[in-house]
Design an enzyme around this catalytic site. Structure first.
Site, PDB file in Angstrom:
ATOM      1  N   LYS A  50      -8.304 -13.306  -1.007  1.00 28.17           N
ATOM      2  CA  LYS A  50      -7.941 -12.098  -0.275  1.00 28.17           C
ATOM      3  C   LYS A  50      -9.187 -11.238  -0.072  1.00 28.17           C
ATOM      4  CE  LYS A  50      -4.632  -8.207  -0.369  1.00 28.17           C
ATOM      5  NZ  LYS A  50      -3.609  -7.493  -1.143  1.00 28.17           N
ATOM      6  N   SER A  68       2.619  -6.843  -3.022  1.00 29.10           N
ATOM      7  CA  SER A  68       1.736  -7.455  -2.030  1.00 29.10           C
ATOM      8  C   SER A  68       1.437  -8.929  -2.219  1.00 29.10           C
ATOM      9  CB  SER A  68       0.417  -6.685  -1.945  1.00 29.10           C
ATOM     10  OG  SER A  68       0.605  -5.479  -1.227  1.00 29.10           O
ATOM     11  N   SER A  96       0.752  -6.871   1.419  1.00 30.65           N
ATOM     12  CA  SER A  96      -0.484  -6.813   2.145  1.00 30.65           C
ATOM     13  C   SER A  96      -1.301  -8.096   2.149  1.00 30.65           C
ATOM     14  CB  SER A  96      -1.354  -5.691   1.563  1.00 30.65           C
ATOM     15  OG  SER A  96      -1.759  -6.005   0.232  1.00 30.65           O
TER      16      SER A  96
END
Lengths: 479, 481
Positions: A73, A172, A148
């Protein structure tokens, strides 16, 4: 079945059996990323990954992860690889150091192929708040992958990497895992070092794995947990994360959270979760209803505490020491223009919310009160775990929603995390596994346990995974 | 007499002289090229986290224990938020409602022997900001400013007192003695000039007899005790003028200009920041092991005030001797070693007098010189036994400073021993014979002329004559004439 269909554990076994190499695997996945039509990655380090794969292939003794590729990420700092946290504020920024969890994985033989798309500074539930692009849901390109960590979830579902790292503040990891039909886990707060994770809300942020199998999630966890001298809030991991092997739930008491099964839960989601509860009983588990009254205050509590922390965490982005800077006449103008131009609307909204919640005269009414609710929530979870071994609920109240559907309505977007937030506030571990489809879209089942119960959670998830036999392959995906 | 009395409290920032910074591993440095002691943590790169420096905690505890503070079993850090280029995170990690050291008390000794008791409100740990340099030297209107992050993240202890001080001189006295205590603890260099110790004063006035506090102003960042004392004087005078003219003092931050003696306003408190303090989520509470705290308490050095009282009470020193000798812990150790071997009072006189005076010319402190405490004791012994005269002893000392030789050997090799009484009497007789006019003046009662004879005798003996003996011999000879 192609190489990319193998789980990470399967790929490691194939390398060890001499059936493939790290270089070949990296090449296959890089090709898939290049042919990407879900826009999962923000940056691809093809040359770095190839070089590392060759190095590992040349080692007389292979490291534990044998050179399988991984996606990271973009909230995690990787030295010399552009790391933006999905924000224009860090466009082109190349960190000078690597996050501890990534460094541990690299040392264990994982090959970082690139950085995945995300909501700006991890604020969002659809990845549509990325400053750079939308990521598409591999199951339906007209829908969001969740967020996210949407890029990390989509990349794994799309088989562009066998696994990836995400971060979870209020859901997330778990929510995009649910929406993309894969496994995602948020470990106990403190289990994985946050050093190098670009902070959103420090008291809630946790790094965790995405994978297409529970076994892979356990493996990734094993190589990332443990005390880090660079993170005071990281914890010594008691024992080891073991490979989950359980095939039943005999003797296990499974609590169903009343408050998270009612209003707002889509019928299709509800049906899939109910069916999974049937499977729990078939596997020998006992399903009991549990009440967590404060869970209904989770969203409100979270949207005071997380913005408060982010208002301070994001104050360092001023264009002075790194990242782009807006031309300005003087210092104040530079702060205002840089932050005004380069932060997106959701980030600004939360900074303002948080600044307000901490303001003198309002502190006790907002921040102080939210902290008290949080303490209450911790207590309610502790009480619940006196009666049950784990708690289950839907991961997300809905399946993946259409792109653009909620961007104009922040509150509707926030609702996507209604089931995941209470666990985050309590600092507890939780895993989301796919438990079925609703209108052809994956539904996630959240399993939460007491602090440090990761092994038990992974075991239960493994048993359910076997019995549910969910096919993680999105329709039409060619490998 | 003024109808108002000043009420003053101080806040002192002390930079701890630890090896590394408060929350990262960068070394502390003074005078190194700018921005050479930095890392992602103290530059606030994305994703970094602070880690508490244990040595800084130890030193904060030492300070708290020496100030008699309550040590918090569990204290926490807070974030203090504000934007400024010297603060890369845009928040300072500090302590707020639960500081590591709570209430305490500091006792200082005035010159007249009276005690000054100052309540300590708290002492807490925090990090220093980076150093800003403004082109042209002033902040307002500077064409450009540059930042040196070497200082950013230096551990600080902020000590806050109660408004217990009533005069500028007491403030200076308190700060000097507090500084001495901190030096004894070995926690900081405490240099006002280099900024490793900085003091702000909160000043207000109120009618004599009133128990209420007036509106205070904050006098910022004075870089010497003298300027701080003068600044407070000037601020009190300014406030008295305002009140005398029927006005009201407004709450603001003020600055004293040492060159002009003027007080200028920096900023009004009305436009002051809302720091939006909240608990630092990146750090866990400081919960020092009680056994460790007790170990630190037991290991505290003898502090200046009790030490001074012992010097006066048990060793027969004057209050002034004691104050001078306790200026630096090194000096205390030096004196104590000498005083164990010879008369303490005489050792005190020689160390703070002649030894320091001679060493000052070469820019060396006693403990850094070739003169050991044993040498001082030996010299005092030689004087006591009448082996050398005072002027000769000064010469011996000069030689010991130069060569590091043993005083007795120096006396021997340089022939500096006091003269035999008979030899001295003969020389005195010669001088009287050679100066009949002066001898007559002495007979006539002009006693001042005795100095002339002493001077002549010293000249004639190369300083080996004891002035007391010369005086006695001259009087005897003149009278017996």
């Amino acid at each position: 079945m192609g190489l990319r269909d193998l789980t990470a554990a399967g790929q490691i076994a194939a390398i060890r059996a001499g059936e493939t190499s790290s270089a070949e695997l990296v090449e296959a996945h890089l090709a898939a990323i290049a042919a990407d039509d879900v826009d999962a990655f923000l940056a691809v380090d093809a040359e770095g990954a190839r070089a590392r794969a060759r190095e590992i292939d040349a080692m007389p003794e292979r490291p534990p992860l044998a050179g399988v590729p991984i996606g990271i990420k973009d909230a995690l700092s990787v030295r010399d690889v552009v790391t933006t946290s999905g924000s224009r504020m860090l466009e082109g920024f190349r960190p000078v150091y690597t996050a501890t969890c990534v460094a541990r994985l690299e040392a264990a033989g994982a090959v970082v192929v690139g950085k995945t798309n995300m909501d700006e500074f991890a604020m969002g539930s659809s990845t549509e708040n990325s400053a750079f692009k939308n990521t598409l849901n591999p199951w339906d390109h007209g829908r969001v992958p969740g967020g996210s960590s949407g890029g990390s979830a989509a990349a794994v579902a799309e088989r562009q990497v066998p696994w990836s790292l995400g971060s979870d503040t209020g859901g997330s990891i778990r929510q995009p895992a649910a929406l993309c039909g894969i496994v995602g886990m948020k470990p106990t707060y403190g289990a994985i070092s946050r050093y190098g994770l670009i902070a959103f809300a420090s008291s809630l942020d946790q790094v965790g794995p995405f994978a297409r199998s529970v076994e892979d999630a356990a493996l990734l966890l094993r190589h990332t947990v443990g005390r880090d001298p660079m993170d005071s809030t990281s914890l010594d991991w008691p024992g080891e994360i073991s490979t989950p092997t359980a095939t039943d739930l005999s003797g296990m008491r499974v609590g169903v959270v009343d408050e998270l099964m009612g209003e707002g839960i889509e019928p299709g989601v509800r049906a899939a979760v109910d069916a999974a509860l049937g499977t729990v009983e078939e596997l020998g588990g006992t399903v009991v209803p549990v009440s967590l009254p404060s869970a209904l205050s989770g969203l409100a509590t979270y949207y005071v505490l997380a913005p408060a922390e982010c208002s301070a965490n994001l104050a360092r982005f001023d264009g002075v020491r790194y990242g782009p800077v807006a031309p300005a006449a003087n210092l104040l103008d530079q702060y205002e223009t840089t932050r005004g131009d380069l932060f997106g609307p959701e980030v600004k909204r939360r900074i303002m919310l948080g600044t307000f919640a901490l303001a003198s005269g309002y502190y006790d009414q907002y921040y102080g009160r939210a902290q008290r609710v949080r303490t209450l929530m911790v207590r309610e979870f502790a009480d619940a775990f006196e009666k049950v071994d784990l708690l289950v609920s839907p991961t997300s109240p809905t399946v993946a929603f259409p792109l653009g559907d909620r961007t104009a309505d922040p509150y509707a977007m926030y609702m996507a995390d209604v089931c995941t937030i209470p666990v985050s506030l309590a600092g507890l571990p939780a895993i989301s596994i796919p438990c079925g489809l609703s209108d052809g879209l994956p539904v996630g089942l959240q399993l939460a346990g007491p602090a440090f119960s990761e092994n038990a959670l992974l075991g239960a998830a493994h048993a359910l995974e076997g019995a549910l036999a969910f096919d993680t392959r999105p329709p039409g995906l060619v490998t | 007499m003024s109808a108002h009395e000043p009420v003053i409290g101080v806040e002192i920032h002390v930079q701890l002289s630890t090896r590394t910074k408060m929350f990262c591993g960068c070394e502390l440095s003074f005078g190194d090229p700018p921005n050479t002691h930095t890392c992602p943590v103290c530059l606030a790169h994305p994703g970094v986290l602070p880690v508490v420096n244990e040595e800084a905690v130890r030193r904060a505890l030492l300070i708290g224990l020496a100030l008699g503070c309550e040590i918090a079993p569990r204290s926490i850090f807070h974030r203090k938020n504000y934007f400024y280029p010297d603060l890369p995170k845009a928040y300072q990690i500090s302590q707020f409602d639960i500081p590591i050291c709570g209430r305490g008390e500091f006792r200082a000794l005035r010159e007249d022997g009276s005690e000054l008791v100052v309540g300590i409100t708290r002492a807490h740990l925090e990090e220093d900001a980076a150093k800003l340099t403004h082109a042209g030297g002033r902040r307002a209107g500077a064409a450009e400013s540059v930042v040196d992050f070497n200082r950013g993240g230096t551990p600080l202890v902020e000590i806050v007192t109660e408004p217990d001080l009533r005069s500028p001189s007491d403030v200076a006295l308190f700060l000097r003695q507090l500084r001495q205590t901190l030096l004894f603890l070995g926690v900081s260099d405490c240099s006002m000039e280099e900024g490793s110790m900085r003091a702000d004063a909160n000043v207000s006035i109120r009618p004599v007899g009133s128990q209420e506090l007036g509106t205070k102003t904050e006098l910022k960042n004075m870089n010497s005790f003298r300027f701080l004392e003068r600044g407070i004087e000037a601020e009190i005078a300014r406030q008295e003028e305002i009140v005398a003219a029927g006005g009201r003092v407004s709450q603001e931050t003020v600055h004293y200009e040492p060159d002009t003696g003027h007080i200028t306003s920096l900023r009004s408190k009305e436009e002051s920041h809302d720091y939006r303090y909240f608990p630092e989520p990146d750090l866990v509470p400081i919960a020092p092991d009680p056994a460790w705290v007790e170990e630190l308490r037991a290991g505290l050095p003898e502090l200046p005030l009790p030490l001074r009282m012992r010097m006066v009470g048990e060793m027969g020193l004057s209050a002034e001797d004691a104050e001078v000798l306790t200026e630096r812990p090194e000096l205390v150790a030096y004196f104590m070693e000498a005083a164990a071997l010879a008369d303490p009072k005489a050792c005190a006189n020689w160390i703070r007098g002649e030894l320091r005076a001679q060493l000052r010319e070469v820019g060396v402190e006693p403990w850094q010189s070739k003169v050991t405490p044993a040498h001082v004791a030996a010299l005092v012994g030689l004087l006591d036994a009448g082996t050398v005269t005072v002027p000769a002893a000064k010469e011996v000392l000069a030689e010991v400073i130069a060569s590091g030789g043993d005083p007795a050997d120096v006396v021997e090799s340089k022939g500096l021993g006091a003269m035999d009484e008979g030899d001295l009497a003969a020389i005195v007789a010669e001088i009287i014979a050679a100066n009949p006019d002066q001898a007559q003046q002495l007979r006539d009662g002009k006693d001042k002329v005795i100095g002339f004879f002493v001077g002549q005798a010293m000249k004639g003996t190369g300083g080996r004559a004891d002035p007391q003996s010369v005086q006695r011999l001259v009087r005897e000879a003149v009278r017996g004439d």
